[in-house]
Design a protein around this motif. Structure first.
Motif, mmCIF file in Angstrom:
data_model
loop_
_atom_site.group_PDB
_atom_site.id
_atom_site.type_symbol
_atom_site.label_atom_id
_atom_site.label_comp_id
_atom_site.label_asym_id
_atom_site.label_seq_id
_atom_site.Cartn_x
_atom_site.Cartn_y
_atom_site.Cartn_z
ATOM 1 N N SER A 360 32.810 -74.322 9.787
ATOM 2 C CA SER A 360 32.860 -73.732 8.458
ATOM 3 C C SER A 360 32.635 -72.232 8.563
ATOM 4 C CB SER A 360 31.790 -74.354 7.553
ATOM 5 O OG SER A 360 31.641 -73.618 6.357
ATOM 6 N N VAL A 361 33.399 -71.472 7.785
ATOM 7 C CA VAL A 361 33.138 -70.039 7.609
ATOM 8 C C VAL A 361 33.259 -69.739 6.124
ATOM 9 C CG1 VAL A 361 33.881 -69.300 9.899
ATOM 10 C CG2 VAL A 361 35.573 -69.450 8.056
ATOM 11 N N ARG A 362 32.612 -68.668 5.696
ATOM 12 C CA ARG A 362 32.661 -68.293 4.280
ATOM 13 C C ARG A 362 33.090 -66.840 4.115
ATOM 14 N NH1 ARG A 362 29.914 -71.669 0.183
ATOM 15 N NH2 ARG A 362 29.099 -73.528 1.222
ATOM 16 N N ILE A 363 33.909 -66.641 3.076
ATOM 17 C CA ILE A 363 34.284 -65.297 2.649
ATOM 18 C C ILE A 363 34.708 -65.388 1.188
ATOM 19 C CG2 ILE A 363 36.596 -65.623 3.635
ATOM 20 C CD1 ILE A 363 36.808 -62.578 3.903
ATOM 21 N N GLY A 364 34.234 -64.464 0.356
ATOM 22 C CA GLY A 364 34.553 -64.494 -1.058
ATOM 23 C C GLY A 364 33.820 -65.605 -1.776
ATOM 24 N N GLY A 365 34.470 -66.184 -2.786
ATOM 25 C CA GLY A 365 33.874 -67.237 -3.594
ATOM 26 C C GLY A 365 33.556 -66.771 -4.991
ATOM 27 N N ILE A 366 33.635 -67.689 -5.962
ATOM 28 C CA ILE A 366 33.386 -67.350 -7.357
ATOM 29 C C ILE A 366 32.004 -66.745 -7.537
ATOM 30 C CG2 ILE A 366 33.025 -68.375 -9.649
ATOM 31 C CD1 ILE A 366 35.276 -70.357 -8.978
ATOM 32 N N VAL A 367 31.019 -67.310 -6.871
ATOM 33 C CA VAL A 367 29.640 -66.820 -6.983
ATOM 34 C C VAL A 367 29.215 -66.054 -5.736
ATOM 35 C CG1 VAL A 367 27.220 -67.541 -7.145
ATOM 36 C CG2 VAL A 367 28.936 -68.611 -8.613
ATOM 37 N N GLY A 368 29.528 -66.583 -4.552
ATOM 38 C CA GLY A 368 29.001 -66.016 -3.310
ATOM 39 C C GLY A 368 29.459 -64.620 -3.000
ATOM 40 N N ARG A 369 30.749 -64.332 -3.226
ATOM 41 C CA ARG A 369 31.335 -63.014 -2.913
ATOM 42 C C ARG A 369 30.966 -62.568 -1.490
ATOM 43 N NH1 ARG A 369 33.811 -61.197 -7.805
ATOM 44 N NH2 ARG A 369 33.954 -63.133 -8.994
ATOM 45 N N THR A 370 31.029 -63.502 -0.566
ATOM 46 C CA THR A 370 30.608 -63.249 0.816
ATOM 47 C C THR A 370 31.483 -62.190 1.463
ATOM 48 O OG1 THR A 370 29.938 -65.560 0.950
ATOM 49 C CG2 THR A 370 30.118 -64.359 3.029
ATOM 50 N N ALA A 371 30.846 -61.253 2.168
ATOM 51 C CA ALA A 371 31.564 -60.174 2.839
ATOM 52 C C ALA A 371 32.242 -60.682 4.103
ATOM 53 C CB ALA A 371 30.596 -59.047 3.174
ATOM 54 N N HIS A 372 33.217 -59.916 4.576
ATOM 55 C CA HIS A 372 33.862 -60.178 5.863
ATOM 56 C C HIS A 372 33.020 -59.514 6.958
ATOM 57 C CE1 HIS A 372 36.919 -59.661 9.095
ATOM 58 N NE2 HIS A 372 37.382 -60.805 8.624
ATOM 59 N N PRO A 373 32.886 -60.137 8.146
ATOM 60 C CA PRO A 373 32.042 -59.538 9.191
ATOM 61 C C PRO A 373 32.520 -58.177 9.658
ATOM 62 C CG PRO A 373 33.306 -61.401 10.061
ATOM 63 C CD PRO A 373 33.437 -61.443 8.571
ATOM 64 N N GLY A 374 33.786 -57.861 9.432
ATOM 65 C CA GLY A 374 34.283 -56.537 9.818
ATOM 66 C C GLY A 374 33.900 -55.451 8.843
ATOM 67 N N SER A 375 33.486 -55.834 7.637
ATOM 68 C CA SER A 375 33.020 -54.863 6.625
ATOM 69 C C SER A 375 31.872 -55.512 5.868
ATOM 70 C CB SER A 375 34.164 -54.493 5.675
ATOM 71 O OG SER A 375 34.811 -55.657 5.191
ATOM 72 N N PRO A 376 30.700 -55.629 6.515
ATOM 73 C CA PRO A 376 29.580 -56.415 5.973
ATOM 74 C C PRO A 376 29.033 -55.935 4.644
ATOM 75 C CG PRO A 376 28.908 -55.149 7.914
ATOM 76 C CD PRO A 376 30.389 -55.053 7.841
#
Length: 465
Positions: A360-376
């Motif tokens: 599993s990996v995460r990026i974005g999301g309605i609530v999470g808005r997880t950053a990409h590891p290349g632009s933390p």
């Protein structure tokens, strides 16, 4: 002169996995406003030895605005090597690009310059409606005898939807595929088991049910699609209906096993009206009857209502909203995109009835808005949506826009678009490539379907195990 088949054609998925690595991707870009500016076809550099790795190498605008480009595909593929295919010496060189909202179909030639596809033909909506009775072309698959395209409805935007065919050489519409459609009315995706002369189709809704955005009344009353349909591929007649349960709304992407001796595949349902979960079903042939079994449930995640868009505030949870799946060519790993929670999941489906999560990996999301590891430090919106896997099963590419009117409901602040890449290890684990993020923020249009140069895990079908 000895005429050889296209070198990107492979008799089996096993042989395709040994092919050369993809060097670039084609990505559909849609205008977020839907007017004024045309959609586009972008080319992205996928060569890690290139100084432009992960960058957009070219953007080709459509000639007019308002198309909403969607699931495009190749004119021909490895199905051309099937024993009964009439055209083994054609080339994989043309991209068939449908406009879901305009009902226009474009044909682009990639051979003169693979980085800069050239528009060579346009099928206008009136021609499509006259010759097929359909509108809103959605998904393209290259068959053994023609190019197959799904359509969501008729010219008025009502049911029934179905499949039509284009000639391989002229790209002219040949007509509606179905001879007897039986009870089938709603439509979305289609795929086949070539070794068993069987087509499977799925259901979303008619154009009038989806174009304005999700209709909560239709959803609560379980009116979106929740069935699979089984067809005789050669006779073009409806054989069987499989109801997944009307609580499982929007049965979308179909991914049959690539090995033609196997009679199973996977389909995702977007949301359960009972608990907001998303689900994966395995369809299979048993004792002469096609059946389906739910094998994966991805639950909704609790969330602060203040962070949720209006339709979800009362639930206090964010649904995963699984909108796409991809099966590696060895039929071992199923990739699942949860657009709502911003998660890309991997499952070992070597046993198709007992999947096991491996990554599993995460990026974005309605609530999470997880950053990409290349632009933390940069919050990302949208989430893994259209997902495509390389032929060798080692790289997974995914974009973050679903459909303009649906984007605007679940991500009301807008979708700033990107194409990300995850590496898939031998044990099925996933890791985001920190050095790869094709960012379309400067362009302003939203990325959707991805196709890889030379083919990918969902472009081709094979007639040999």
């Amino acid at each position: 002169m000895l005429v050889q088949p296209d070198p990107t054609f492979y008799p089996s998925a096993r042989e395709a996995m040994r092919g050369p690595r993809e060097r670039h991707a084609y990505v559909a870009l849609l205008d977020a406003q839907g007017e004024g500016r045309p959609d586009a076809l972008a080319t992205v550099d996928l060569d890690p030895s290139s100084p432009g790795y992960g960058a957009v190498a070219n953007v080709t605008d459509m000639p007019v605005a308002g198309d909403e480009l969607h699931h495009f595909g190749w004119n021909v593929c490895s199905a051309a090597l099937c024993p009964y295919a009439p055209h083994p010496h054609v080339e994989r060189r043309y991209l068939i690009v449908p406009g879901l909202r305009s009902s226009r179909v474009y044909v682009f030639d990639t051979k003169p310059d693979p980085l800069r596809p050239t528009l060579v033909k346009t099928i206008e909506p009136a021609t499509l409606a006259e010759r097929t009775g359909y509108s809103r072309p959605h998904t393209v698959h290259c068959g053994t005898d023609a190019i197959y395209v799904s359509a969501l409805g008729d010219a008025a935007g009502d049911a029934p939807g179905g499949v039509f065919m284009l000639d391989h050489d002229t790209f002219e519409p040949l007509g509606r595929w179905e001879v007897e459609r039986g009870p089938q009315r709603l439509h979305y995706d289609f795929w086949w088991h070539l070794g068993h002369d069987t087509m499977i189709t799925s259901e979303w809704g008619t154009p009038n049910m989806i174009e304005a955005g999700p209709d909560l009344n239709l959803l609560v009353n379980r009116q979106y699609g929740h069935r699979l349909h089984v067809w005789d591929l050669r006779k073009r007649v409806h054989l069987q209906e499989i109801d997944l349960g009307d609580q499982h709304q929007m049965a979308l992407e179909l991914r049959p096993a690539h090995d033609p001796t196997k009679t199973y595949g996977f389909v995702n349902t977007v949301i359960s009206v009972e608990d907001l979960s998303a689900n994966i079903f395995t369809w299979y042939l048993e004792d002469g009857e096609w059946k389906a079994k739910k094998v994966i449930t991805i639950p909704a995640e609790p969330a602060d209502p203040a962070l949720l868009p209006e339709p979800l505030k009362g639930f206090g949870a964010v649904p995963p909203l699984v909108t796409d799946i991809s099966l590696t060519l060895d039929d071992r790993i199923l990739l699942v995109s949860a657009w709502g929670t911003g998660e890309l999941l991997a499952y070992d489906v070597s046993d198709p009835f007992n999947p096991r999560q491996t990554g599993s990996v995460r990026i974005g999301g309605i609530v999470g808005r997880t950053a990409h590891p290349g632009s933390p430090g940069v919050a990302r919106n949208g989430g893994p949506q259209m997902v495509e896997t390389s032929r060798d099963g080692r790289r997974v590419y995914f974009t973050n826009s679903l459909y303009r009117s649906w984007d605007d409901v679940f991500y009301p602040d807008g979708v700033t678009s990107w194409l990300a890449k995850a590496d898939l290890a031998g044990d099925g684990s996933l890791s985001l490539d920190a050095g790869f993020l094709a960012d379309f923020a400067g362009d302003g249009r939203r990325a959707h379907q991805v196709r890889l140069q030379g083919g990918d895990a969902s472009s081709d079908s094979y007639c040999f195990p």
